[in-house]
Design a protein around this motif. Sequence first.
Motif, PDB file in Angstrom:
ATOM      1  N   GLN A   1       4.460 -10.908  -5.819  1.00 40.87           N
ATOM      2  CA  GLN A   1       4.849 -10.212  -4.585  1.00 40.87           C
ATOM      3  C   GLN A   1       4.079  -8.900  -4.454  1.00 40.87           C
ATOM      4  N   PHE A   2       3.888  -8.203  -5.587  1.00 42.05           N
ATOM      5  CA  PHE A   2       3.149  -6.940  -5.518  1.00 42.05           C
ATOM      6  C   PHE A   2       1.672  -7.182  -5.232  1.00 42.05           C
ATOM      7  N   LEU A   3       1.093  -8.214  -5.825  1.00 42.69           N
ATOM      8  CA  LEU A   3      -0.314  -8.517  -5.557  1.00 42.69           C
ATOM      9  C   LEU A   3      -0.519  -8.880  -4.087  1.00 42.69           C
ATOM     10  N   ASN A   4       0.380  -9.645  -3.528  1.00 41.66           N
ATOM     11  CA  ASN A   4       0.281  -9.966  -2.100  1.00 41.66           C
ATOM     12  C   ASN A   4       0.440  -8.719  -1.242  1.00 41.66           C
ATOM     13  N   TYR A   5       1.267  -7.809  -1.685  1.00 41.59           N
ATOM     14  CA  TYR A   5       1.440  -6.533  -0.990  1.00 41.59           C
ATOM     15  C   TYR A   5       0.122  -5.758  -0.973  1.00 41.59           C
ATOM     16  N   LEU A   6      -0.572  -5.741  -2.116  1.00 42.76           N
ATOM     17  CA  LEU A   6      -1.858  -5.041  -2.187  1.00 42.76           C
ATOM     18  C   LEU A   6      -2.929  -5.718  -1.345  1.00 42.76           C
ATOM     19  N   LEU A   7      -2.796  -7.004  -1.101  1.00 39.23           N
ATOM     20  CA  LEU A   7      -3.765  -7.726  -0.280  1.00 39.23           C
ATOM     21  C   LEU A   7      -3.588  -7.453   1.210  1.00 39.23           C
ATOM     22  N   GLU A   8      -2.482  -6.794   1.590  1.00 39.94           N
ATOM     23  CA  GLU A   8      -2.297  -6.428   2.993  1.00 39.94           C
ATOM     24  C   GLU A   8      -3.305  -5.337   3.345  1.00 39.94           C
ATOM     25  N   PRO A   9      -4.134  -5.530   4.359  1.00 37.84           N
ATOM     26  CA  PRO A   9      -5.215  -4.576   4.666  1.00 37.84           C
ATOM     27  C   PRO A   9      -4.759  -3.139   4.833  1.00 37.84           C
ATOM     28  N   LYS A  10      -3.681  -2.923   5.538  1.00 40.87           N
ATOM     29  CA  LYS A  10      -3.222  -1.546   5.779  1.00 40.87           C
ATOM     30  C   LYS A  10      -2.743  -0.891   4.480  1.00 40.87           C
ATOM     31  N   VAL A  11      -2.105  -1.663   3.620  1.00 38.30           N
ATOM     32  CA  VAL A  11      -1.594  -1.120   2.353  1.00 38.30           C
ATOM     33  C   VAL A  11      -2.742  -0.642   1.472  1.00 38.30           C
ATOM     34  N   ILE A  12      -3.740  -1.489   1.260  1.00 37.41           N
ATOM     35  CA  ILE A  12      -4.838  -1.122   0.365  1.00 37.41           C
ATOM     36  C   ILE A  12      -5.724  -0.045   0.997  1.00 37.41           C
TER      37      ILE A  12
ATOM     38  N   ASN B   1      -7.578   5.664   1.143  1.00 41.63           N
ATOM     39  CA  ASN B   1      -7.591   6.942   1.849  1.00 41.63           C
ATOM     40  C   ASN B   1      -7.008   8.067   1.001  1.00 41.63           C
ATOM     41  N   TYR B   2      -6.168   7.707   0.032  1.00 40.38           N
ATOM     42  CA  TYR B   2      -5.559   8.719  -0.842  1.00 40.38           C
ATOM     43  C   TYR B   2      -6.387   8.954  -2.099  1.00 40.38           C
ATOM     44  N   VAL B   3      -6.854   7.869  -2.738  1.00 41.84           N
ATOM     45  CA  VAL B   3      -7.538   8.017  -4.033  1.00 41.84           C
ATOM     46  C   VAL B   3      -9.050   8.154  -3.886  1.00 41.84           C
ATOM     47  N   TYR B   4      -9.584   7.922  -2.674  1.00 43.25           N
ATOM     48  CA  TYR B   4     -11.023   8.040  -2.398  1.00 43.25           C
ATOM     49  C   TYR B   4     -11.856   7.056  -3.217  1.00 43.25           C
ATOM     50  N   TYR B   5     -11.340   5.851  -3.398  1.00 42.82           N
ATOM     51  CA  TYR B   5     -12.108   4.782  -4.026  1.00 42.82           C
ATOM     52  C   TYR B   5     -12.297   3.647  -3.037  1.00 42.82           C
ATOM     53  N   ALA B   6     -13.424   2.944  -3.182  1.00 42.55           N
ATOM     54  CA  ALA B   6     -13.701   1.793  -2.324  1.00 42.55           C
ATOM     55  C   ALA B   6     -12.855   0.604  -2.773  1.00 42.55           C
ATOM     56  N   ASN B   7     -12.244  -0.074  -1.805  1.00 44.93           N
ATOM     57  CA  ASN B   7     -11.501  -1.284  -2.142  1.00 44.93           C
ATOM     58  C   ASN B   7     -12.308  -2.512  -1.715  1.00 44.93           C
ATOM     59  N   PRO B   8     -12.029  -3.692  -2.282  1.00 42.98           N
ATOM     60  CA  PRO B   8     -12.840  -4.885  -1.998  1.00 42.98           C
ATOM     61  C   PRO B   8     -12.302  -5.736  -0.853  1.00 42.98           C
ATOM     62  N   ASN B   9     -11.336  -5.195  -0.103  1.00 40.30           N
ATOM     63  CA  ASN B   9     -10.693  -5.958   0.956  1.00 40.30           C
ATOM     64  C   ASN B   9     -11.444  -5.722   2.279  1.00 40.30           C
ATOM     65  N   LEU B  10     -12.222  -6.723   2.717  1.00 40.76           N
ATOM     66  CA  LEU B  10     -13.021  -6.561   3.939  1.00 40.76           C
ATOM     67  C   LEU B  10     -12.152  -6.318   5.163  1.00 40.76           C
ATOM     68  N   ALA B  11     -10.988  -6.943   5.194  1.00 47.18           N
ATOM     69  CA  ALA B  11     -10.100  -6.790   6.349  1.00 47.18           C
ATOM     70  C   ALA B  11      -9.495  -5.393   6.419  1.00 47.18           C
ATOM     71  N   ALA B  12      -9.606  -4.628   5.326  1.00 52.67           N
ATOM     72  CA  ALA B  12      -9.011  -3.294   5.291  1.00 52.67           C
ATOM     73  C   ALA B  12      -9.945  -2.215   5.816  1.00 52.67           C
ATOM     74  N   THR B  13     -11.234  -2.519   5.933  1.00 50.88           N
ATOM     75  CA  THR B  13     -12.224  -1.487   6.273  1.00 50.88           C
ATOM     76  C   THR B  13     -11.890  -0.777   7.575  1.00 50.88           C
ATOM     77  N   GLN B  14     -11.361  -1.505   8.544  1.00 49.44           N
ATOM     78  CA  GLN B  14     -11.027  -0.896   9.842  1.00 49.44           C
ATOM     79  C   GLN B  14      -9.943   0.176   9.716  1.00 49.44           C
ATOM     80  N   PHE B  15      -9.162   0.137   8.624  1.00 46.04           N
ATOM     81  CA  PHE B  15      -8.087   1.106   8.438  1.00 46.04           C
ATOM     82  C   PHE B  15      -8.471   2.246   7.485  1.00 46.04           C
ATOM     83  N   VAL B  16      -9.657   2.135   6.862  1.00 46.54           N
ATOM     84  CA  VAL B  16     -10.120   3.189   5.959  1.00 46.54           C
ATOM     85  C   VAL B  16     -10.690   4.335   6.791  1.00 46.54           C
ATOM     86  N   ASP B  17     -10.351   5.563   6.413  1.00 48.54           N
ATOM     87  CA  ASP B  17     -10.859   6.728   7.143  1.00 48.54           C
ATOM     88  C   ASP B  17     -12.378   6.646   7.260  1.00 48.54           C
ATOM     89  N   GLU B  18     -12.901   6.925   8.435  1.00 50.00           N
ATOM     90  CA  GLU B  18     -14.335   6.793   8.687  1.00 50.00           C
ATOM     91  C   GLU B  18     -15.161   7.625   7.711  1.00 50.00           C
TER      92      GLU B  18
END
Length: 388
Positions: A302-313, A318-335
């Motif tokens: 359940q937690f892994l699926n939670y992390l796979l949600e684009p907005k969550v990751i 946006n907080y830790v300043y690391y790149a994530n591997p979720n392509l669907a999340a890029t639109q929600f990452v600060d520019e």
Amino acid sequence: MLRKVLLNVVMCHKTKGISQIGILIVSLITLQAYADQKQLYIYNWSDYMGPETISQFEQKTGIKVTYDTFNSNEELEHFLMTQPAKYDLVVPTSNFLAKQIDANIYQPLDKTKLPSYLKNLDPDILEMVSKDDPENTYSLPYMWISTGIGYNVDELNKRFNNAPPVDSWALLFEPNNAEKLADCGIAWLEAPSELFALALNYLGLDPNSATSEDYVKVSNLLSAVSPYVRYIDSTNLIDDLASGKVCVAIGWSGDIYQAMDKAAQSNNGIKIDYVIPKEGTFASFDVFAIPKTAKNVDEAYQFLNYLLEPKVIADISNYVYYANPNLAATQFVDEAIAQDPNIYPPKNVLEHLFALTLKSPRIERAILRTWADILESRSLANLSNEMN
């Protein structure tokens, strides 16, 4: 336990009256609720999760999370190899995951329980991680990072006449440079395998060398500059760089950016910058994995699926300043983060990045012995300075 409470209820009815029965019934309900509470135990790096990620997951699922942190892959590995089973999810770096797979520590992921795994994750990242985890059998990529130099711009300009050699690892690996920085404070990561790879690469050697003589050269290099290092620790680097307690650090990209943000938020006049030196550095992939000893496997999924949600990751990035591997999340990452070449490196920078590979037990022992010698020499030097 519940049976004992029920027995007490009956005895109270015979001896103490109805009020005591009510108290014991409340106790019974509380115990039952506790027994039914779903649990999840996570072991992750320090400063590596959004401030509300865990609490929002708990609210969403009703799962109580116990979240502990560690400071190095070596610390995590020692725990996994020597301590009683406790955690349902752990976060090794992929090259450490590789040898832990060989030690039969993890259970394969059931991808049917992770419907967004292939849908959302970057296939290029999965391919790179697969070098350590063939066919991505055991891991879910979490964040990927570079290691570089974080520095206090003004302090370095003072010591190098406004021309500090921040574009090169020579800034920290050459004694004449390190000596100039000793008074304002140098910090190293507590990550021997990573520092050795950086030093090997700086010397023009294979960063994944299997040659003992190469590690002697690295030992000489690090031993020559270690007396100028204020401390070796991964926990305090963010706060100390942001507050000016140290002026330069070998650090993970996200940690340095967190230090930048903290300095800006405190409005203390400290300007922090980050650079990947021209000699290059390594790219690390931190992954989530489920130990074979995990007791709360459904909750882990359940937690892994939670992390796979684009907005969550994205919120975590946006907080830790690391790149994530979720392509669907890029639109929600600060520019500013998504377009920063030190966080999401462009092709010309990627060409100078290298991956760490699994070391033989012989080389691992050599690294740890040499690291222990460096730490001991530092301790003796500090003791001598205190006595003089």
